[in-house]
Write a protein that holds these residues in place. Sequence first.
Motif, PDB file in Angstrom:
ATOM      1  N   ASP A  69       0.817  -1.212   0.000  1.00  0.00           N
ATOM      2  CA  ASP A  69       0.000   0.000   0.000  1.00  0.00           C
ATOM      3  C   ASP A  69       0.857   1.271   0.000  1.00  0.00           C
ATOM      4  OD1 ASP A  69      -2.525  -1.373   0.230  1.00  0.00           O
ATOM      5  OD2 ASP A  69      -2.037  -1.761   2.329  1.00  0.00           O
ATOM      6  N   ILE A  70       2.162   1.120   0.191  1.00  0.00           N
ATOM      7  CA  ILE A  70       3.035   2.288   0.351  1.00  0.00           C
ATOM      8  C   ILE A  70       3.004   3.254  -0.835  1.00  0.00           C
ATOM      9  CG2 ILE A  70       5.449   3.018   0.558  1.00  0.00           C
ATOM     10  CD1 ILE A  70       5.896   0.627   2.437  1.00  0.00           C
ATOM     11  N   PRO A  71       3.115   2.791  -2.090  1.00  0.00           N
ATOM     12  CA  PRO A  71       3.119   3.756  -3.199  1.00  0.00           C
ATOM     13  C   PRO A  71       1.867   4.628  -3.252  1.00  0.00           C
ATOM     14  CG  PRO A  71       3.965   1.658  -3.948  1.00  0.00           C
ATOM     15  CD  PRO A  71       3.417   1.417  -2.570  1.00  0.00           C
ATOM     16  N   MET A  72       0.688   4.030  -3.056  1.00  0.00           N
ATOM     17  CA  MET A  72      -0.523   4.859  -3.129  1.00  0.00           C
ATOM     18  C   MET A  72      -0.633   5.786  -1.917  1.00  0.00           C
ATOM     19  SD  MET A  72      -3.850   2.470  -2.321  1.00  0.00           S
ATOM     20  CE  MET A  72      -4.158   1.769  -0.683  1.00  0.00           C
ATOM     21  N   ILE A  73      -0.169   5.328  -0.761  1.00  0.00           N
ATOM     22  CA  ILE A  73      -0.179   6.172   0.436  1.00  0.00           C
ATOM     23  C   ILE A  73       0.707   7.398   0.235  1.00  0.00           C
ATOM     24  CG2 ILE A  73       0.655   6.272   2.827  1.00  0.00           C
ATOM     25  CD1 ILE A  73      -0.417   3.419   3.207  1.00  0.00           C
ATOM     26  N   GLN A  74       1.862   7.185  -0.380  1.00  0.00           N
ATOM     27  CA  GLN A  74       2.793   8.300  -0.594  1.00  0.00           C
ATOM     28  C   GLN A  74       2.354   9.222  -1.730  1.00  0.00           C
ATOM     29  OE1 GLN A  74       6.587   6.233  -1.058  1.00  0.00           O
ATOM     30  NE2 GLN A  74       7.052   6.579   1.112  1.00  0.00           N
ATOM     31  N   ALA A  75       1.577   8.704  -2.678  1.00  0.00           N
ATOM     32  CA  ALA A  75       1.146   9.518  -3.821  1.00  0.00           C
ATOM     33  C   ALA A  75      -0.082  10.366  -3.505  1.00  0.00           C
ATOM     34  CB  ALA A  75       0.845   8.613  -5.019  1.00  0.00           C
ATOM     35  N   ALA A  76      -0.904   9.908  -2.583  1.00  0.00           N
ATOM     36  CA  ALA A  76      -2.154  10.601  -2.267  1.00  0.00           C
ATOM     37  C   ALA A  76      -1.895  11.926  -1.559  1.00  0.00           C
ATOM     38  CB  ALA A  76      -3.035   9.713  -1.400  1.00  0.00           C
ATOM     39  N   GLY A  77      -2.860  12.819  -1.644  1.00  0.00           N
ATOM     40  CA  GLY A  77      -2.751  14.077  -0.932  1.00  0.00           C
ATOM     41  C   GLY A  77      -2.690  13.868   0.570  1.00  0.00           C
ATOM     42  N   THR A  78      -3.435  12.859   1.041  1.00  0.00           N
ATOM     43  CA  THR A  78      -3.410  12.470   2.450  1.00  0.00           C
ATOM     44  C   THR A  78      -3.168  10.970   2.517  1.00  0.00           C
ATOM     45  OG1 THR A  78      -5.035  14.192   2.993  1.00  0.00           O
ATOM     46  CG2 THR A  78      -4.681  12.469   4.637  1.00  0.00           C
ATOM     47  N   GLY A  79      -1.997  10.573   2.976  1.00  0.00           N
ATOM     48  CA  GLY A  79      -1.640   9.159   3.044  1.00  0.00           C
ATOM     49  C   GLY A  79      -1.605   8.686   4.481  1.00  0.00           C
ATOM     50  N   ILE A  80      -2.336   7.608   4.764  1.00  0.00           N
ATOM     51  CA  ILE A  80      -2.486   7.143   6.144  1.00  0.00           C
ATOM     52  C   ILE A  80      -2.134   5.666   6.264  1.00  0.00           C
ATOM     53  CG2 ILE A  80      -4.071   6.885   8.092  1.00  0.00           C
ATOM     54  CD1 ILE A  80      -5.826   9.079   6.783  1.00  0.00           C
ATOM     55  N   ALA A  81      -1.226   5.356   7.184  1.00  0.00           N
ATOM     56  CA  ALA A  81      -0.941   3.961   7.537  1.00  0.00           C
ATOM     57  C   ALA A  81      -1.897   3.576   8.655  1.00  0.00           C
ATOM     58  CB  ALA A  81       0.503   3.817   8.004  1.00  0.00           C
ATOM     59  N   PHE A  82      -2.727   2.565   8.396  1.00  0.00           N
ATOM     60  CA  PHE A  82      -3.756   2.195   9.363  1.00  0.00           C
ATOM     61  C   PHE A  82      -3.391   0.890  10.063  1.00  0.00           C
ATOM     62  CE2 PHE A  82      -7.734   0.114  10.589  1.00  0.00           C
ATOM     63  CZ  PHE A  82      -8.301   1.106  11.387  1.00  0.00           C
ATOM     64  N   CYS A  83      -3.114   0.989  11.368  1.00  0.00           N
ATOM     65  CA  CYS A  83      -2.732  -0.205  12.151  1.00  0.00           C
ATOM     66  C   CYS A  83      -1.749  -1.035  11.323  1.00  0.00           C
ATOM     67  CB  CYS A  83      -3.964  -1.015  12.544  1.00  0.00           C
ATOM     68  SG  CYS A  83      -5.093  -0.094  13.615  1.00  0.00           S
ATOM     69  N   ALA A  84      -0.711  -0.369  10.872  1.00  0.00           N
ATOM     70  CA  ALA A  84       0.121  -0.895   9.800  1.00  0.00           C
ATOM     71  C   ALA A  84       1.382  -1.599  10.274  1.00  0.00           C
ATOM     72  CB  ALA A  84       0.502   0.245   8.852  1.00  0.00           C
ATOM     73  N   LYS A  85       1.977  -2.324   9.317  1.00  0.00           N
ATOM     74  CA  LYS A  85       3.270  -2.960   9.532  1.00  0.00           C
ATOM     75  C   LYS A  85       4.349  -1.873   9.607  1.00  0.00           C
ATOM     76  CE  LYS A  85       1.293  -6.978   9.197  1.00  0.00           C
ATOM     77  NZ  LYS A  85      -0.100  -6.500   9.045  1.00  0.00           N
TER      78      LYS A  85
ATOM     79  N   ALA B  66       4.591   6.371   5.740  1.00  0.00           N
ATOM     80  CA  ALA B  66       3.364   7.153   5.624  1.00  0.00           C
ATOM     81  C   ALA B  66       3.457   8.510   6.317  1.00  0.00           C
ATOM     82  CB  ALA B  66       2.200   6.366   6.216  1.00  0.00           C
ATOM     83  N   PRO B  67       2.852   9.542   5.730  1.00  0.00           N
ATOM     84  CA  PRO B  67       2.816  10.864   6.366  1.00  0.00           C
ATOM     85  C   PRO B  67       2.003  10.868   7.664  1.00  0.00           C
ATOM     86  CG  PRO B  67       2.360  11.032   4.011  1.00  0.00           C
ATOM     87  CD  PRO B  67       2.304   9.576   4.363  1.00  0.00           C
ATOM     88  N   PHE B  68       0.926  10.045   7.701  1.00  0.00           N
ATOM     89  CA  PHE B  68       0.065   9.978   8.881  1.00  0.00           C
ATOM     90  C   PHE B  68      -0.119   8.522   9.291  1.00  0.00           C
ATOM     91  CE2 PHE B  68      -1.247  13.745   6.501  1.00  0.00           C
ATOM     92  CZ  PHE B  68      -1.202  14.724   7.479  1.00  0.00           C
ATOM     93  N   THR B  69      -0.342   8.306  10.580  1.00  0.00           N
ATOM     94  CA  THR B  69      -0.587   6.949  11.068  1.00  0.00           C
ATOM     95  C   THR B  69      -1.775   6.939  12.023  1.00  0.00           C
ATOM     96  OG1 THR B  69       0.933   7.208  12.945  1.00  0.00           O
ATOM     97  CG2 THR B  69       1.847   6.304  10.912  1.00  0.00           C
ATOM     98  N   ILE B  70      -2.503   5.836  12.004  1.00  0.00           N
ATOM     99  CA  ILE B  70      -3.568   5.565  12.969  1.00  0.00           C
ATOM    100  C   ILE B  70      -3.265   4.211  13.583  1.00  0.00           C
ATOM    101  CG2 ILE B  70      -6.030   5.077  13.299  1.00  0.00           C
ATOM    102  CD1 ILE B  70      -6.600   6.941  10.932  1.00  0.00           C
ATOM    103  N   ASP B  71      -3.160   4.154  14.898  1.00  0.00           N
ATOM    104  CA  ASP B  71      -2.799   2.907  15.566  1.00  0.00           C
ATOM    105  C   ASP B  71      -3.971   2.284  16.325  1.00  0.00           C
ATOM    106  OD1 ASP B  71      -0.125   2.964  14.701  1.00  0.00           O
ATOM    107  OD2 ASP B  71       0.395   4.394  16.276  1.00  0.00           O
ATOM    108  N   GLU B  72      -5.105   2.946  16.289  1.00  0.00           N
ATOM    109  CA  GLU B  72      -6.315   2.415  16.924  1.00  0.00           C
ATOM    110  C   GLU B  72      -7.258   1.918  15.837  1.00  0.00           C
ATOM    111  OE1 GLU B  72     -10.218   4.135  19.362  1.00  0.00           O
ATOM    112  OE2 GLU B  72      -8.320   5.246  19.409  1.00  0.00           O
ATOM    113  N   ARG B  73      -7.896   0.777  16.047  1.00  0.00           N
ATOM    114  CA  ARG B  73      -8.774   0.210  15.026  1.00  0.00           C
ATOM    115  C   ARG B  73     -10.124   0.942  15.024  1.00  0.00           C
ATOM    116  NH1 ARG B  73      -6.790  -3.320  11.941  1.00  0.00           N
ATOM    117  NH2 ARG B  73      -8.816  -3.683  10.947  1.00  0.00           N
TER     118      ARG B  73
END
Length: 229
Positions: A187-203, A210-217
Amino acid sequence: MTASFKSSRAANEQEHRTADMRLIVMDIDSTLINEEVIDLLGEEAGVGEQVAAITERAMRGEIDFKQALEERVGLLAGLEQEVFDRTFERVTFTPGALELVQVAHARGWKVGVVSGGFHEVADRIVETAGIDYCLANRLEVQGGKLTGKLAAEIVTRERKLDALRSWAQELGLPLSQTVAMGDGANDIPMIQAAGTGIAFCAKPKTREAAPFTIDERNLMLAMDIILRD
């Protein structure tokens, strides 16, 4: 003069709506839903632990995704196609997932999903959630049974990125007005290309990239990031 004023106002309103428009694109497995569909299929085939171990390594970016997918799909050979019904019944949406889609649609936004999973289950997930776009793999079925092969080109990290770009172009949106979320290395390429890229409970690799992360489900937490970004 009145007609000219109305026309100008309508144009301004349209421009405002376009400026506020967003396209949200998410991974399905472990993002939109809590499960990895291929792991559920592996359990049905009696090779759950073996499939899950390969999935984990692929999502961490430790092994080639295409190779890992082909290996896992090969382990599913012989399953009856009715397995898709049982698998869909085991799927659970991530907290906040359905609410996020509803809130996005209320704002006039569009939502798409891109998945290394399979249309045979993904299409039912998309219909239930009311999602606008879907890209996923397809499994080959002959004589009512899975052959252990894929029926179409594999959805790679590059194809996920291409889908983001294509859907944005279709909507007339710049990438700056797109949002991409996922948990795995593919998912990294699309996360980095988007205006807002979010790693969700990610590896780890995905979180670092990722520019942004969410660690809560809770997928509704993404809305806070989107609206402030």
